[in-house]
Structures are given as structure tokens and as C-alpha cells.
Design an enzyme around this catalytic site. Structure first.
Site, mmCIF file in Angstrom:
data_model
loop_
_atom_site.group_PDB
_atom_site.id
_atom_site.type_symbol
_atom_site.label_atom_id
_atom_site.label_comp_id
_atom_site.label_asym_id
_atom_site.label_seq_id
_atom_site.Cartn_x
_atom_site.Cartn_y
_atom_site.Cartn_z
ATOM 1 N N LYS A 52 0.846 -1.206 0.000
ATOM 2 C CA LYS A 52 0.000 0.000 0.000
ATOM 3 C C LYS A 52 0.881 1.255 0.000
ATOM 4 C CE LYS A 52 -3.803 -2.447 2.216
ATOM 5 N NZ LYS A 52 -4.635 -2.723 3.395
ATOM 6 N N GLN A 96 -4.331 -1.789 9.690
ATOM 7 C CA GLN A 96 -4.392 -3.117 9.078
ATOM 8 C C GLN A 96 -4.984 -4.127 10.056
ATOM 9 O OE1 GLN A 96 -3.681 -3.564 5.882
ATOM 10 N NE2 GLN A 96 -3.831 -5.777 5.763
ATOM 11 N N ASP A 119 -10.649 2.864 4.333
ATOM 12 C CA ASP A 119 -10.997 1.440 4.214
ATOM 13 C C ASP A 119 -12.509 1.254 4.073
ATOM 14 O OD1 ASP A 119 -8.938 -0.458 4.191
ATOM 15 O OD2 ASP A 119 -8.539 -0.178 6.335
HETATM 16 N N1 GUN Z 1 -6.786 -6.866 6.095
HETATM 17 C C1 GUN Z 1 -7.172 -7.535 4.982
HETATM 18 N N2 GUN Z 1 -7.720 -6.686 4.084
HETATM 19 C C2 GUN Z 1 -7.669 -5.453 4.643
HETATM 20 C C3 GUN Z 1 -8.075 -4.166 4.195
HETATM 21 O O1 GUN Z 1 -8.619 -3.972 3.089
HETATM 22 N N3 GUN Z 1 -7.847 -3.141 5.065
HETATM 23 C C4 GUN Z 1 -7.284 -3.322 6.298
HETATM 24 N N4 GUN Z 1 -7.134 -2.262 7.095
HETATM 25 N N5 GUN Z 1 -6.905 -4.524 6.738
HETATM 26 C C5 GUN Z 1 -7.096 -5.566 5.902
#
Ligand code: GUN
Length: 290
Positions: A52, A96, A119
Site C-alpha cells: 500500500k 491493518q 478502508d
Molecule cells: N486486512 C485484509 N484486508 C484489509 C483491508 O482492506 N484493510 C485493512 N485495514 N486490513 C485488511
């Protein structure tokens, strides 16, 4: 069968975002800034968060990676979330998941300011999505919608089966595919671990979206001839033939299913890159939500 190339589609989306960032820079505006918070040492989460941050660089965003130790208390994490909520330099941030067991994920999600919740996990943002109001939509389902759109996959009137009911994929996905939009306008069935006739329902899908987290769960007998198959799974399974000792495996038995479907997403290189590009889109959108 045609591959639905998430990597190439995500590149195209990121190029569009990078062009917008160039325009913002030329006009002297604020460059979008994403912060990513990672708690603990989960290898998979580390890779995702690093990807990311790399994507931010690619599109010209500023980014901040905040890594915290496994022992971080809930109180400390909530204090950081408040700090990021009030930091004008940060346009959006993510924490995350999964988080260590001693931290209440819901509490953390609900503390993030909805405008900065790129998110799309906050209840207000999920509620707005349900009502079709402008909002941040969770990156994975939104990325899948974008993948279908950019590859001209017809969805209207089709039977879409969503396998899995998680808050971050299955549930929002089923809503997005049923809404009056393009892509959308599907008749949606959601199936999950307690569904008794899983095989029959999956085999009746024109569009099958699988997000159940079980490697190679969907086999050829569960897929209708000509179906569009979207595989959200990314499980690390042991593989001694690889130097790192594992490979990423989807929720669909790709080799068994590939000759039956019209389109299928590979793992890796399908949904994953679209999720990241979609997060970049949400972060770009966040700057005009003020
Ligand atoms: N863990 C797995 N997918 C995601 C996501 O799209 N965002 C976040 N914050 N954690 C994740």
C-alpha cells in the site's frame, strides 16, 4: 477462458489517479497523504501494508507507515487513531487487520473519523454505502466492481453468488452487486459456512465471487459453464519448491475451473492489486470530502 488481469487493470486505474495528482500539484493543491498503521509482526499483513505504501509512491501521494509492537495496548492504539483523526496533514488512514487478540477491532474501526476511513469500515460509511450515498467503499469490493467495469463484464440481470459474509468483503459485495448501478443490477445470493446446498447454488451463478478464506474451496463441479469467477482468497500455503517456503493460493481451484468459465481472476494478480488501487482512489476522494 480469459484472464481478468487485475494487475493490468490496477495499473490503468493508478495511472488515472497519478494524472489527477499531477493536476493537483500543478494547481498548488494539497497532495493526498495516506497513513498506514501496522500492529505486530504478521508476515502477510506486513507485505500488504508495504504494498500500500509503495502504491502511494507510484501515484505521487505522500505516505506514512506507523509500525507498532505486538504488545501495543488498545488504549495506545486508540490514542494514535485520535491523533491521526486530528492531524490535518493526513487525509486518510488505515489500521491493518487482523489486530492482536487483546485489541477490540470494532472499537478501533469506530474511532476512526468516517471522512478519513479510507478502508470504508466505519459503520457510518457502511450505512452510507447501503443507502447509495457518496462515501468510502471498502477497497476490495470496490476494486472488484472497478475490475468488472473496466473489463466490460455485463452484470445486469445476472445471478451473482457471493461466497462468504465478512464485513469487509462478502457483505458489502452482495450489496454493491444488487444495487441499481452498472456494474450491479444482479440477483444476488449470499452463501456461507452454514449454507446446506452450497454446490447447487454456486453452480447456478453467472458471476461467482468467492471470499471464504479456504484454499481451493471452489471446484469445477461448483461452477457453471461460462461463469465469471472472481477469487478473493489469498492464503499462504506451504510450498517447498519456492525459496520462501510458501505460495499464495486462492479460494478457487484455478486449474480445475479455468476451462469452464468465461473469465477468471488469477491469484496473485487478480483482486489484490485492485484492492490497493481502490484504496488509492478512496484516499484521493478523501481530499475533496472536507
Ligand atoms: N486486512 C485484509 N484486508 C484489509 C483491508 O482492506 N484493510 C485493512 N485495514 N486490513 C485488511
Amino acid at each position: 477462458m480469459e484472464l481478468l488481469d487485475g494487475k493490468a487493470t490496477a495499473e490503468a486505474l493508478k495511472q488515472d489517479i497519478a494524472a489527477k495528482v499531477d493536476e493537483i500539484k500543478a494547481a498548488g493543491g494539497k497532495v493526498p497523504h495516506l497513513a498506514a498503521v501496522l500492529v505486530g509482526n504478521d508476515g502477510g499483513s506486513k507485505t500488504y501494508v508495504n504494498n500500500k505504501v509503495l502504491a502511494c509512491e507510484r501515484v505521487g501521494f505522500d505516505s506514512t507507515l506507523i509500525e507498532l509492537p505486538e504488545e501495543t495496548s488498545e488504549e495506545e492504539l486508540l490514542a494514535l487513531v485520535e491523533k491521526l483523526n486530528n492531524d490535518d496533514k493526513i487525509d486518510g488512514f488505515i489500521v491493518q487487520v487482523p489486530l492482536p487478540d487483546h485489541i477490540d477491532e470494532d472499537k478501533v474501526t469506530q474511532t476512526i473519523h468516517p471522512r478519513k476511513d479510507v478502508d470504508g469500515f466505519h459503520p457510518e460509511n457502511l450505512g452510507r454505502m447501503m443507502l447509495g450515498l457518496p462515501t468510502h467503499i471498502s477497497a476490495t469490493p470496490n476494486g472488484i466492481v472497478e475490475l468488472l467495469k473496466r473489463n466490460n463484464i455485463e452484470t445486469s440481470g445476472k445471478h451473482c453468488v457471493v461466497v462468504g459474509r465478512s464485513n469487509i468483503v462478502g457483505t458489502p459485495m452482495s450489496i454493491l452487486m444488487s444495487r441499481n448501478a452498472n456494474p450491479g443490477n444482479c440477483t444476488v445470493t449470499m452463501v456461507h459456512s452454514r449454507t446446506t446446498n452450497m454446490k447447487e447454488i454456486c453452480a447456478s451463478a453467472d458471476i461467482l465471487i468467492v471470499a471464504i478464506g479456504k484454499p481451493e474451496f471452489v471446484t469445477a463441479d461448483m461452477v457453471k459453464q461460462g461463469a465469471v469467477v472472481i477469487d478473493v482468497g489469498t492464503t499462504r500455503v506451504p510450498d517447498d519448491s519456492r525459496e520462501r517456503g510458501w505460495r499464495l493460493t486462492g479460494d478457487v481451484d484455478f486449474d480445475g475451473v479455468k476451462d469452464k468459465c468465461s473469465y477468471i481472476t488469477p491469484v496473485p494478480g487478480g483482486v489484490g492489486p485492485m484492492t490497493i488501487a481502490s484504496l488509492m482512489q478512496n484516499t484521493l476522494n478523501a481530499i475533496s470530502m472536507k
